[in-house]
Design a protein around this motif. Structure first.
Motif, mmCIF file in Angstrom:
data_model
loop_
_atom_site.group_PDB
_atom_site.id
_atom_site.type_symbol
_atom_site.label_atom_id
_atom_site.label_comp_id
_atom_site.label_asym_id
_atom_site.label_seq_id
_atom_site.Cartn_x
_atom_site.Cartn_y
_atom_site.Cartn_z
ATOM 1 N N ALA A 1 1.728 -1.999 11.399
ATOM 2 C CA ALA A 1 1.222 -1.200 10.286
ATOM 3 C C ALA A 1 2.282 -0.199 9.858
ATOM 4 O O ALA A 1 3.074 0.272 10.674
ATOM 5 N N MET A 2 2.300 0.112 8.570
ATOM 6 C CA MET A 2 3.216 1.125 8.081
ATOM 7 C C MET A 2 2.624 1.772 6.843
ATOM 8 O O MET A 2 1.745 1.198 6.196
ATOM 9 N N THR A 3 3.118 2.935 6.534
ATOM 10 C CA THR A 3 2.715 3.634 5.321
ATOM 11 C C THR A 3 3.864 3.531 4.334
ATOM 12 O O THR A 3 5.013 3.806 4.684
ATOM 13 N N LEU A 4 3.544 3.145 3.125
ATOM 14 C CA LEU A 4 4.556 3.025 2.082
ATOM 15 C C LEU A 4 4.217 4.041 1.002
ATOM 16 O O LEU A 4 3.149 3.978 0.396
ATOM 17 N N ARG A 5 5.114 4.962 0.774
ATOM 18 C CA ARG A 5 4.881 5.986 -0.237
ATOM 19 C C ARG A 5 5.555 5.555 -1.537
ATOM 20 O O ARG A 5 6.759 5.326 -1.571
ATOM 21 N N LEU A 6 4.763 5.461 -2.577
ATOM 22 C CA LEU A 6 5.250 5.039 -3.884
ATOM 23 C C LEU A 6 5.074 6.174 -4.882
ATOM 24 O O LEU A 6 4.167 6.993 -4.751
ATOM 25 N N THR A 7 5.924 6.170 -5.891
ATOM 26 C CA THR A 7 5.707 7.094 -7.004
ATOM 27 C C THR A 7 4.483 6.614 -7.764
ATOM 28 O O THR A 7 4.027 5.459 -7.594
ATOM 29 N N ASP A 8 3.958 7.458 -8.615
ATOM 30 C CA ASP A 8 2.815 7.049 -9.435
ATOM 31 C C ASP A 8 3.163 5.825 -10.272
ATOM 32 O O ASP A 8 2.353 4.906 -10.409
ATOM 33 N N GLU A 9 4.383 5.806 -10.798
ATOM 34 C CA GLU A 9 4.808 4.689 -11.644
ATOM 35 C C GLU A 9 4.924 3.396 -10.834
ATOM 36 O O GLU A 9 4.526 2.322 -11.303
ATOM 37 N N GLN B 1 -1.256 -5.408 -1.457
ATOM 38 C CA GLN B 1 -0.542 -5.679 -0.211
ATOM 39 C C GLN B 1 0.155 -7.031 -0.265
ATOM 40 O O GLN B 1 1.318 -7.160 0.127
ATOM 41 N N ASP B 2 -0.528 -8.038 -0.774
ATOM 42 C CA ASP B 2 0.063 -9.374 -0.844
ATOM 43 C C ASP B 2 1.274 -9.386 -1.775
ATOM 44 O O ASP B 2 2.310 -9.982 -1.450
ATOM 45 N N VAL B 3 1.165 -8.717 -2.907
ATOM 46 C CA VAL B 3 2.281 -8.667 -3.853
ATOM 47 C C VAL B 3 3.461 -7.923 -3.228
ATOM 48 O O VAL B 3 4.613 -8.371 -3.319
ATOM 49 N N ALA B 4 3.201 -6.807 -2.563
ATOM 50 C CA ALA B 4 4.268 -6.032 -1.936
ATOM 51 C C ALA B 4 4.938 -6.825 -0.818
ATOM 52 O O ALA B 4 6.173 -6.835 -0.706
#
Length: 65
Positions: free
Chosen positions: A2-10, A27-30
């Motif tokens: 497991a991991m946390t992925l921080r994304l910008t709003d965009e 998740q599947d797309v990432a």
């Protein structure tokens, strides 16, 4: 793992839109994007090695003696 992925709003919105368009989870797309990126990197590295080996074949041969 497991991991946390921080994304910008965009980035999050682009991912959400891609997932919605493809009727898939974010998740599947990432995960697919990560697989494609790492596969391209492996190919790029192999191509770079092949290029150097071809370009410097004579030098590599001399160094091997």
């Amino acid at each position: 793992m497991a991991m946390t992925l921080r994304l910008t709003d965009e980035e999050a919105e682009a991912l959400r839109q891609a997932a919605e368009d493809e009727h898939r989870s974010m998740q599947d797309v990432a995960r697919q994007a990560i697989r494609e990126y790492t596969a391209r990197r492996e190919v790029s590295f192999a191509e770079a090695v092949d290029f150097v080996v071809r370009r410097d074949a004579e030098l590599i041969e001399r160094l091997g003696r």
